[in-house]
Write a protein that holds these residues in place. Sequence first.
Motif, PDB file in Angstrom:
ATOM      1  N   GLU A  38       0.811  -1.220   0.000  1.00  0.00           N
ATOM      2  CA  GLU A  38       0.000   0.000   0.000  1.00  0.00           C
ATOM      3  C   GLU A  38       0.846   1.272   0.000  1.00  0.00           C
ATOM      4  N   ALA A  39       1.956   1.266   0.739  1.00  0.00           N
ATOM      5  CA  ALA A  39       2.732   2.499   0.921  1.00  0.00           C
ATOM      6  C   ALA A  39       4.055   2.507   0.178  1.00  0.00           C
ATOM      7  N   GLY A  40       4.499   1.338  -0.309  1.00  0.00           N
ATOM      8  CA  GLY A  40       5.813   1.267  -0.926  1.00  0.00           C
ATOM      9  C   GLY A  40       6.901   1.075   0.106  1.00  0.00           C
ATOM     10  N   PHE A  41       8.116   0.862  -0.373  1.00  0.00           N
ATOM     11  CA  PHE A  41       9.237   0.570   0.521  1.00  0.00           C
ATOM     12  C   PHE A  41       9.632   1.786   1.351  1.00  0.00           C
ATOM     13  N   ASP A  42       9.833   2.924   0.697  1.00  0.00           N
ATOM     14  CA  ASP A  42      10.351   4.104   1.390  1.00  0.00           C
ATOM     15  C   ASP A  42       9.419   4.601   2.487  1.00  0.00           C
ATOM     16  N   LYS A  43       8.120   4.523   2.245  1.00  0.00           N
ATOM     17  CA  LYS A  43       7.154   5.073   3.193  1.00  0.00           C
ATOM     18  C   LYS A  43       6.689   4.060   4.233  1.00  0.00           C
ATOM     19  N   THR A  44       7.236   2.869   4.180  1.00  0.00           N
ATOM     20  CA  THR A  44       6.932   1.861   5.197  1.00  0.00           C
ATOM     21  C   THR A  44       8.024   1.897   6.258  1.00  0.00           C
ATOM     22  N   SER A  45       7.623   1.930   7.515  1.00  0.00           N
ATOM     23  CA  SER A  45       8.591   1.955   8.603  1.00  0.00           C
ATOM     24  C   SER A  45       8.454   0.699   9.459  1.00  0.00           C
ATOM     25  N   ILE A  46       9.541   0.344  10.131  1.00  0.00           N
ATOM     26  CA  ILE A  46       9.500  -0.781  11.067  1.00  0.00           C
ATOM     27  C   ILE A  46       8.462  -0.521  12.144  1.00  0.00           C
ATOM     28  N   ARG A  47       8.386   0.721  12.613  1.00  0.00           N
ATOM     29  CA  ARG A  47       7.414   1.064  13.648  1.00  0.00           C
ATOM     30  C   ARG A  47       5.987   0.874  13.143  1.00  0.00           C
ATOM     31  N   GLY A  48       5.728   1.275  11.881  1.00  0.00           N
ATOM     32  CA  GLY A  48       4.402   1.117  11.322  1.00  0.00           C
ATOM     33  C   GLY A  48       4.022  -0.343  11.159  1.00  0.00           C
ATOM     34  N   VAL A  49       4.953  -1.164  10.718  1.00  0.00           N
ATOM     35  CA  VAL A  49       4.703  -2.600  10.592  1.00  0.00           C
ATOM     36  C   VAL A  49       4.423  -3.202  11.966  1.00  0.00           C
ATOM     37  N   ALA A  50       5.229  -2.816  12.960  1.00  0.00           N
ATOM     38  CA  ALA A  50       5.035  -3.339  14.308  1.00  0.00           C
ATOM     39  C   ALA A  50       3.663  -2.980  14.853  1.00  0.00           C
ATOM     40  N   ALA A  51       3.247  -1.729  14.634  1.00  0.00           N
ATOM     41  CA  ALA A  51       1.930  -1.312  15.113  1.00  0.00           C
ATOM     42  C   ALA A  51       0.818  -2.116  14.444  1.00  0.00           C
ATOM     43  N   ASP A 130       1.625  -4.396  -7.037  1.00  0.00           N
ATOM     44  CA  ASP A 130       2.252  -3.297  -6.299  1.00  0.00           C
ATOM     45  C   ASP A 130       3.534  -3.766  -5.619  1.00  0.00           C
ATOM     46  N   LEU A 131       3.514  -4.990  -5.099  1.00  0.00           N
ATOM     47  CA  LEU A 131       4.689  -5.529  -4.427  1.00  0.00           C
ATOM     48  C   LEU A 131       5.824  -5.743  -5.431  1.00  0.00           C
ATOM     49  N   ALA A 132       5.491  -6.223  -6.627  1.00  0.00           N
ATOM     50  CA  ALA A 132       6.508  -6.413  -7.666  1.00  0.00           C
ATOM     51  C   ALA A 132       7.120  -5.074  -8.079  1.00  0.00           C
ATOM     52  N   ARG A 133       6.281  -4.049  -8.240  1.00  0.00           N
ATOM     53  CA  ARG A 133       6.796  -2.722  -8.606  1.00  0.00           C
ATOM     54  C   ARG A 133       7.674  -2.169  -7.504  1.00  0.00           C
ATOM     55  N   THR A 134       7.257  -2.345  -6.261  1.00  0.00           N
ATOM     56  CA  THR A 134       8.052  -1.872  -5.135  1.00  0.00           C
ATOM     57  C   THR A 134       9.424  -2.533  -5.140  1.00  0.00           C
TER      58      THR A 134
END
Length: 208
Positions: A38-51, A130-134
């Motif tokens: 949904e957000a791409g690699f750059d805009k995904t954070s470890i903190r966001g994944v953890a939450a 989207d995952l492939a493009r990312t």
Amino acid sequence: MTAEKPGAQAPNGRSGRRPGQSGAREAILAAARVRFSEAGFDKTSIRGVAAAAGVDPALVHHYFGTKQKLFAAVVELPVDPEATLRLIEAAPIDQLGATILQAVATVWDSPAGPGLIAAVRTLLGGSDPDLARTFLLEVVLERVRLRIATPEDDGRTRIALVASQMIGVLVARKIVGVEPIASMPIPALVAAVGPTLQRYLTGEIERG
């Protein structure tokens, strides 16, 4: 401020910490897949994944280390792409095309190659484009784009052209088995295709 009690509920109703709890790793992977898509690699954070997974960020680091390794686990890569990316990043700009192909083809032909090709097959043929493009544009080629970008040209068209060429070579060499590309020694492959990649990166390209 009162200390958080073990098992205390986070605002989303999930437990705030699940160190060692069964299923935590799978929950992290599932949350990361959604966030990366949904957000791409750059805009995904470890903190966001953890939450999203309902765990402490330290647990994500414990299982996966870096964000890049987490992404590699999500797409089931058998190798950490960081070593290959460092080789590419260290290359002079006028040798980027040849270096990219040399580095990537070497991994394709290595013992890790079959697992990597299987992961790429899953990405290209899966239900999550989207995952492939990312993976292609934000993980594999974003550092290259930043190196070639100028105020007049952000490099996105150039990187897209490189991605299309690399996908074509991969499919011909490792998936369909088009000869003589499939059995061509890597130096010969680099000599044949590397200049085209270099032109995409730094040469003149038509812009309609």
